[in-house]
Enzyme design. Sequence first.
Site, mmCIF file in Angstrom:
data_model
loop_
_atom_site.group_PDB
_atom_site.id
_atom_site.type_symbol
_atom_site.label_atom_id
_atom_site.label_comp_id
_atom_site.label_asym_id
_atom_site.label_seq_id
_atom_site.Cartn_x
_atom_site.Cartn_y
_atom_site.Cartn_z
ATOM 1 N N LYS A 174 -15.138 4.337 5.772
ATOM 2 C CA LYS A 174 -13.812 4.364 6.697
ATOM 3 C C LYS A 174 -13.896 5.452 7.689
ATOM 4 O O LYS A 174 -14.443 6.531 7.449
ATOM 5 C CB LYS A 174 -12.790 4.554 5.795
ATOM 6 C CG LYS A 174 -12.496 3.294 4.675
ATOM 7 C CD LYS A 174 -11.257 3.611 3.868
ATOM 8 C CE LYS A 174 -10.166 3.260 4.900
ATOM 9 N NZ LYS A 174 -8.676 3.620 4.162
ATOM 10 N N GLU A 214 0.719 -1.221 0.068
ATOM 11 C CA GLU A 214 0.114 0.189 -0.098
ATOM 12 C C GLU A 214 0.908 1.281 0.025
ATOM 13 O O GLU A 214 1.860 1.242 0.783
ATOM 14 C CB GLU A 214 -0.953 -0.005 1.356
ATOM 15 C CG GLU A 214 -2.005 -0.791 1.134
ATOM 16 C CD GLU A 214 -3.127 -0.645 2.533
ATOM 17 O OE1 GLU A 214 -2.830 0.368 3.138
ATOM 18 O OE2 GLU A 214 -3.814 -1.491 2.676
ATOM 19 N N GLU A 254 -13.638 5.585 -0.191
ATOM 20 C CA GLU A 254 -14.427 4.786 0.560
ATOM 21 C C GLU A 254 -15.212 5.443 1.718
ATOM 22 O O GLU A 254 -14.669 5.725 2.734
ATOM 23 C CB GLU A 254 -13.541 3.425 1.111
ATOM 24 C CG GLU A 254 -12.802 2.733 -0.002
ATOM 25 C CD GLU A 254 -11.750 1.742 0.626
ATOM 26 O OE1 GLU A 254 -12.264 0.874 1.348
ATOM 27 O OE2 GLU A 254 -10.744 1.908 0.420
ATOM 28 N N GLU A 308 -9.149 9.693 5.256
ATOM 29 C CA GLU A 308 -9.102 8.371 5.115
ATOM 30 C C GLU A 308 -10.449 7.967 4.159
ATOM 31 O O GLU A 308 -10.287 6.794 3.853
ATOM 32 C CB GLU A 308 -9.642 7.905 6.606
ATOM 33 C CG GLU A 308 -8.628 7.752 7.581
ATOM 34 C CD GLU A 308 -7.450 7.114 7.443
ATOM 35 O OE1 GLU A 308 -7.530 5.836 6.842
ATOM 36 O OE2 GLU A 308 -6.272 7.838 7.542
#
Length: 498
Positions: A320, A263, A317, A326
Amino acid sequence: MSRGFKLIFAVFLLLMILGICRASKVGVCYGRNADDLPTPDKVVQLIQMHNIKYVRIYDTNIQVLKAFANTGIELMIGIPNSDLLPFAQFQSNANTWLKNSVLPYYPATKITYITVGAELTEAPNSTSALVVPAMQNVLTALKRAGLHKRIKVSSTHSLGVLSRSFPPSAGAFNSSHAFFLKPMLEFLAENRSPFMIDLYPYYAYRDSSTNVSLDYALFEASSEVIDPNTGLLYTNMFDAQLDAINYALMALNFKTVNIMVTETGWPSKGSPKETAATPDNAQTYNTNLIRYVVNNTGTPAKPGGAVDVYVFSLFNENRKPGLASERNWGLFFPDQTSVYNLDFTGKGVVDMTGNTTGSNGTSWCIASSSASEADLQNALSWACGSGNVDCSAIQPSQPCFEPDNLASHASYAFNSYYQQNGATDIACSFGGVGVRTNKNPSYDNCLYATTGGKKAIASNATAASPTKSSSSSPQRSYQWTQHLLVVFPLFLLVPFEI
């Protein structure tokens, strides 16, 4: 005998060189901690359109595994921390999981890695103690199925696995993690599996911007940071973080264990105090990162070394937790439009303006003459499907059906998508198989659209939003504040000894 020995040595040397010079790979993490994402089949079409060949998911969702079948895309799957206990307790649990969650889809779905647990240094010690037994049981299950050489087993880590990370040559693993880390490294070395690390220069800059320059974090630094122990020069934080891991591995005599970055990325939006979380910075970081990987740059300590990297993440997303950043790491919005322009080939020109290139302000998008038929077909299918292009004009007996070939049909569809999405660089990317032209490709009664103009042959209807996916996976939140790689001003550096 001498000549034979020389031949064997030459072949061995060639194989060594080929191994050292293997090309690095760029993949993307497909997280699903959201309630507004497109269905997996549409996601796979998007991935194919952008010619992405390597994808990481965080579980073994059946719909996702099925969607990747027969695509040739290499998939990294995961076993979450919450499942480590049953995997570590009984071999039968690992056997059953492999039988039910992997084997029914393999090899049509090209699974190449299994991550057992994620970022264990952020989890309770009781969880950390389970990871190696779980990895061993998964490997045993793979051996029984004859797949242990085709599917590698490992686990991912945050930079918190280190107790010291600067200067890079002083990189050292935290001794409090030795109880699980040492047997894990022995497992990786024995089975030729990579050490997987998640690296985020963004967090180091965000939480220590007085000591870390933005340009240094973005691969844009014009000056260099010197490692006082080695004299090596570092122009970006990614290299410094990666070499800290390299030196930590060497200090424990695990020099043969390769590193994989599972990542890394940069958010495009954040909370008010997260001023560096912008589309421009995200584009700069990921563009420079991809170029770095594709060029096999390597690090100062290991120049020219291949490093596989997975960009986080495919989508924003919305479920999250934490700060706004985030939820904004995605390369794409849930409606599959790009958050910013990004060329996965590492060769494109960055252009955030979206301006067209024609001398009179007009341009068109057509299929590249060097594109393969498979890539053209994937891009055409996506444009006429998820891309919401009206492709009726390239159907039999319609104005643009002739010439009846893939390049012509793809050119018409590419241009339609390009014009209805602002005529930007990214709208003509199609994974590298689309190219812009100043010459009008219209012919006979087949008229190609221009931005703001109307086609004489068909109208582009605005399609409904993509179908929402009900699937979601447990995604861990990041806890990085305690484990940042902080680069101090050079005059504060004190040489360390390994």
